[in-house]
Design an enzyme around this catalytic site. Structure first.
Site, short mmCIF file in Angstrom:
data_model
loop_
_atom_site.label_atom_id
_atom_site.label_comp_id
_atom_site.label_asym_id
_atom_site.label_seq_id
_atom_site.Cartn_x
_atom_site.Cartn_y
_atom_site.Cartn_z
N GLY A 269 0.83 -1.20 0.00
CA GLY A 269 0.00 0.00 0.00
C GLY A 269 0.86 1.25 0.00
N GLU B 223 -2.81 -10.71 5.11
CA GLU B 223 -2.33 -11.17 6.43
C GLU B 223 -2.67 -12.64 6.67
OE1 GLU B 223 -0.43 -9.31 8.07
OE2 GLU B 223 -0.83 -7.35 7.18
#
Lengths: 683, 683
Positions: free
Chosen positions: A208, A451
């Site tokens: 990101g 994740e």
């Protein structure tokens, strides 16, 4: 969604007047006390009352590029205003920090703020500087040595010439991080590392903020010294010039493109061509490289595992919030929307009065509340284990890891399903961007993969469960969350339906673990390797882990409910009891196949539970609106034409429609250019 | 997605070489014969080889307004080019029609073309003139009297000054059409109808093409003559001036805004304020209003019911195509993507070799193929009933209606689930817009609601089933699709697992219908009205209808398979057998709760079926790529970086990323405006 001052819709007024619970009491409990509730409300007012944070145009009308630019502008204003808030509230602090001095707790708090209601209200497609705080700073803090922290941390915290991110995943490599290809070769002569991207699949991909925003990156790369491989290490690399923001020589960086959601994140790609960094930019808290190229192995980075667990705990919390936002919107909509008379010639009822509609919405409310109870438990469990880790005791880590993995998977998957089902429960209107289900879903479904992908995490939990099962055969003491496996008694159906249901779910989980273990043994006997046997048992293993999570969620809800009922006002306790029951029975009925396979339960007993479940839906009905009010989502947080507190769904739908840029001109240019020639047969 | 000329990825070459079936043979069967296959391919080439139909920019980067304008431009070019195609292929036809003369079949063909692969390839967010052909013209054709057809039909067909749509749904009214509020008052003095929108909730809301595109609308409104109500009637209303395209006086029209998908549709809102139309613009094939205001009731519009059924048949087909597009993308991606070694130190395998991955993808391929078999059956059933209707025999209509309702609901819901699961099976890359799952899902999930909401349609089927159940008690002859209910024998588990599974699903459906019927009886005895009793049995009723659909899908697959195996090449028949088995067992295992509740099946029997199911996944594995090749989706149809025939996933991901407008400038303007001041502490 602005708060337009309109009278509250009569249907919602009536719902609230007839409720037996106080939304404000519920909100106080839900927020964790009066003080926290007030604090959150004050911070929300501080931002929502500021017209600078009111988008002039709905983001669904923006192009991808427009959205990025809009979000960066808002994101920087947000940080400035947040600093101001801190100065106002803690004028003597003097650190100039966002919430005081910098430690991991401060970063966690910031992360919570950003992924919490205020953050998602302002940044429906995610906060464009999030990774700087969520990954870059924590990595510096956890993996830099003292010297490096002194050099970089304070500057990074103040964003003094630094906007950072963290780059691990590559175009061709995700879950299996040992497969990463980016390499850093140590050049002892110049005391530098040389970074390279040896192939297309080695491009960093996804980080990101990396496309256009960040100028520094912590890069995970394979370390080579004199051609010898020393595993993955983190390197701090400047990718854009501090003054000009131009990519540095050898850096190939850009944005990877539009996605289902989170389009303000500026996920990027990054390639290196002989990019040199000084030796002291490998983060050396753990492993070190001495100037002469000697590699010094570090201790096992236990706290790193802790961070991974922490992120999963947060995700359970995040997706729960998304699910309950969707449930709030759907409940209010269903209380105002009227359709399909139940009695002929009677007026159309609120659709919330249709039992099939209750069955779509209420289990999702119940699910969200029970996930919250699980997230609270997990958070305390996490803190306990972290204290132990700091004291050098790692005994509890595997259990925490296993529980957080399967809960992350199951809660994310079921929240995804729930949010989509709630959207569909709003019919066509739920399909409109102005209803905001798309943004809520977009964020929640990303969590299915990031994740730790759903199945990968379940398989990690399953490995732990199978080991524990073997231990249980040897009659060792089992960790608390696994203890139910030792109880091999069959289900005895009693009048206590809740206890029956929880026990039935435990028996399913224990049976599935046993079956997976047996299948692995069988495949081994057939000559398969341990790994191939695990692959062949993959379906059993992953469903066993999911069953373990569901049994935990049910048992935990029951246990937490009992504790809560000692402190809560009786009427709140009563409604919570309904919700816990709805959740447990809903879980039971969704797992009915496994339950009947592994338990002896008669049809009449299942029917009894089904009837109780339907009765609970009807019993909960009068408090549905008051309860979702108690989550205390500000209208701006819900951001939905269908979900506002005042229930003015039709006024808001029309109001938002009229703001559509297409409606600014009575006649679109397409008419002269394309439609008119078509209608004149000129094409 | 352009076809970039790249060598086919080695993994896909290997997959194709090792397959035991011929994709081309499969494609021929799937397309309905060699001729149809060639015809479709020729038409696709005709469009895809034309650079005018190659989007310069990926639609995910466009703003809402840009996308509308882009789509209208392309849509008009498309119609022109399609007319040219017709002229080339049928030069003597001379009607100037799109596919010859205008009848309902022509319109149906056009509808199929538009929602088929070519249509979705060119118009991923839907075709912007679709409603003109899909609703406006059929309504004129079916509901206009001969005079009206003479006046309007030919002009409308040639779009001579007319772009139309159909407006039924209102802001506050969907399913329950008797609740519509728009009214048309007859003014006998002027021989005109006066249309009005009496409230905000009465605004027409949702009609496609209505915002900026259409200039005529068929409006469904409540007819009043001298204050007396005569029910809903269709009126033909000009809403925009033919020359200027400005809204006509009294017309308030615009676009309702962005949605989850189908953003080129230009769904609109429409309000009337004393809008006058001549008497002959009420469509009068059925009811009529004479000049003096006399209302003449017409015959029951049987063919209208037929059209509703037709649309549902098409939807089953549409969502099946979407599901198989998603499955093709996921299969090819999984054959190229490598991750997570099964054996330590072995190279990372194709993820398609992980059994858990096979379990995510193959059941969806099987589901799509079996939906296709159901859609084919339904299409023939529909044609048979239409022939009967034209001969005045309406006996078969209720069965067709009931079957089409529950199939539309179940196939849509499960396709939605399947597409989303397939996206998730592609990990993070599936989340990218360039993977195209978002568009596929956006179109498929809209079908959950339109043309009959999921639960509403299930309840319609359930009403029929309960009536049939009552009939069965009286030993009447039952329609074919219901006949299984008469068989009250218990399941006898034999070696024929497929037959066991189908029978178990039938027993579930029959049992659920019985339980719903009993509950209604019980509630009636307790003094509830018939309607309230049905509401209280809503969950039983809707799940009974879904169970009926699933039993049909399983039984039909088996029956069609047997027929096919007589004509297909043996190796194709063998793979189809695998897919039908996978579908039936998958359906069985998903319904295991109900199955074990209503059947006596031992754990060991369930386990036997589970093992067979897993074996089938492994058996199908070698043909997976060849089979999805056989669906013959052109790369442009899939529109996916992950799904191209050549398997060059990484090259295409990077290529699409680089086309991103954000990457056109090395430094975005946000740097000087926002990021630099932030980094200098100037905010």
């Amino acid at each position: 969604m602005e708060r337009v001052s309109m009278e509250v819709h009569a249907d919602l007024q009536r719902e609230r007047a007839a409720a037996t619970i106080s939304s404000e009491h519920f909100a106080e409990w839900w927020a964790g006390g009066r003080e926290r509730l007030e604090e959150r409300r004050a911070l929300e007012r501080y931002f929502f009352d500021d017209p600078e944070f009111n988008d002039p145009k709905h983001i669904s009308f923006m192009s991808y590029k427009e959205l990025y630019e809009h979000s960066v502008a808002k994101g920087t204003r947000f940080l400035a205003k947040l600093r101001e808030w801190q100065r106002l509230r803690a004028p003597v602090d003097g650190t100039g920090g966002l919430t005081g001095g910098l430690d991991i707790k401060t970063l966690h708090d910031f992360r919570l703020l950003i992924s919490g209601p205020l953050g998602t209200a302002l940044f429906q497609q995610s906060f464009p500087l999030r990774l700087h705080f969520a990954m870059f700073l924590p990595t510096l803090l956890n993996q830099g040595d003292e010297e490096q922290k002194k050099q970089w941390l304070e500057r990074a915290w103040h964003m003094d010439g630094i906007i950072g991110t963290y780059a691990q995943t590559e175009l061709g490599h995700g879950t299996f991080i040992r497969g990463l290809e980016t390499r850093a070769d140590y050049d002892a002569e110049h005391e530098e590392f040389v970074l390279n991207t040896p192939s297309l699949t080695a491009y960093k991909w996804w980080p990101g903020n990396m496309g256009q925003t960040a100028n520094m990156v912590v890069v995970l790369a394979q370390l080579y010294i004199k051609g010898k491989h020393y595993g993955l290490q983190p390197f701090l690399v400047r990718i854009r010039n501090e003054q000009t923001h131009e990519p540095e020589p050898g850096i190939d960086v850009g944005d990877i493109g539009a996605k289902l959601g989170a389009n303000a994140v500026n996920n990027g790609f990054l390639g290196f061509r002989n990019v040199r960094i000084p030796r002291d930019q490998m983060l050396m808290k753990n492993a070190k490289v001495l100037p002469d190229g000697t590699f010094v192995k570090g201790p096992e980075p236990l706290l790193l595992y802790g961070t991974m667990v922490f992120v999963r705990v947060l995700i359970v919390h995040d997706v729960m919030v998304g699910l309950l936002q969707a449930a709030t919107i759907a409940t209010r909509y269903a209380a105002v929307r009227r359709q399909s008379p139940i009695e002929p010639n009677a007026p159309e009822p609120q659709i919330l009065d249709h039992l099939t509609q209750q069955a779509k919405i209420f289990p999702q409310i119940a699910r969200g509340v029970c996930y919250r109870l699980a997230a609270d438990f997990l958070w305390q469990f996490y803190q306990r284990i972290m204290q132990q880790l700091e004291a050098g005791n790692r005994k509890g880590l595997p259990e925490l890891h296993a529980l957080s993995c399967c809960l992350k998977s199951v809660c994310t998957q079921e929240s995804n399903e729930g949010i989509d089902a709630l959207r569909k429960a709003c019919g066509g209107q739920g399909y409109l961007a102005s209803a905001n289900f798309d943004n809520i879903y977009g964020l929640a479904t990303a969590a299915y993969t990031y994740e730790g992908e759903y199945t990968v995490l379940l398989l990690q939990t399953a490995r732990f469960l199978v080991r524990q099962y073997e231990d249980s055969l040897k009659r060792k003491v089992l960790p608390d969350s696994i203890n139910y496996m030792r109880d091999t008694t069959r289900l005895r159906w009693t009048k206590n339906l809740l206890a029956n249901a929880v026990r039935a779910l435990e028996i399913v989980a224990a049976s599935k673990v046993r079956v997976a273990w047996e299948q692995i043994r069988l495949e081994r006997k057939r000559g398969q390797s341990a790994q191939q046997a695990a692959n062949l048992a993959g379906i059993q293993l992953s469903t066993a882990a999911a069953a373990h999570a569901r049994a935990f969620l049910a048992r935990n809800s029951l246990r937490e409910l009992k504790k809560l009922q000692r402190n809560l006002k009786p009427e709140l306790g009563g409604v919570l009891q309904q919700l816990v029951e709805i959740f447990v029975y809903d879980t039971f009925l969704r797992q009915l196949g496994d339950i009947l396979k592994w338990n002896h339960i008669a049809v009449v007993q299942v029917t009894q539970l089904e009837q109780r479940y339907e009765q609970l839906l009807r019993d909960f009905r009068p408090n549905a609106v008051a309860l979702v009010d108690g989550f205390d989502f500000h209208d701006r947080v819900l951001g939905s034409t269908l979900g506002c507190y005042d229930g003015r769904i039709y006024e808001r739908l029309m109001e938002e429609a009229r703001k559509n840029p297409l409606n600014e001109e009575p006649v679109n240019s397409s008419f002269r250019m394309h439609l008119q020639p078509l209608m004149r047969g000129k094409l």
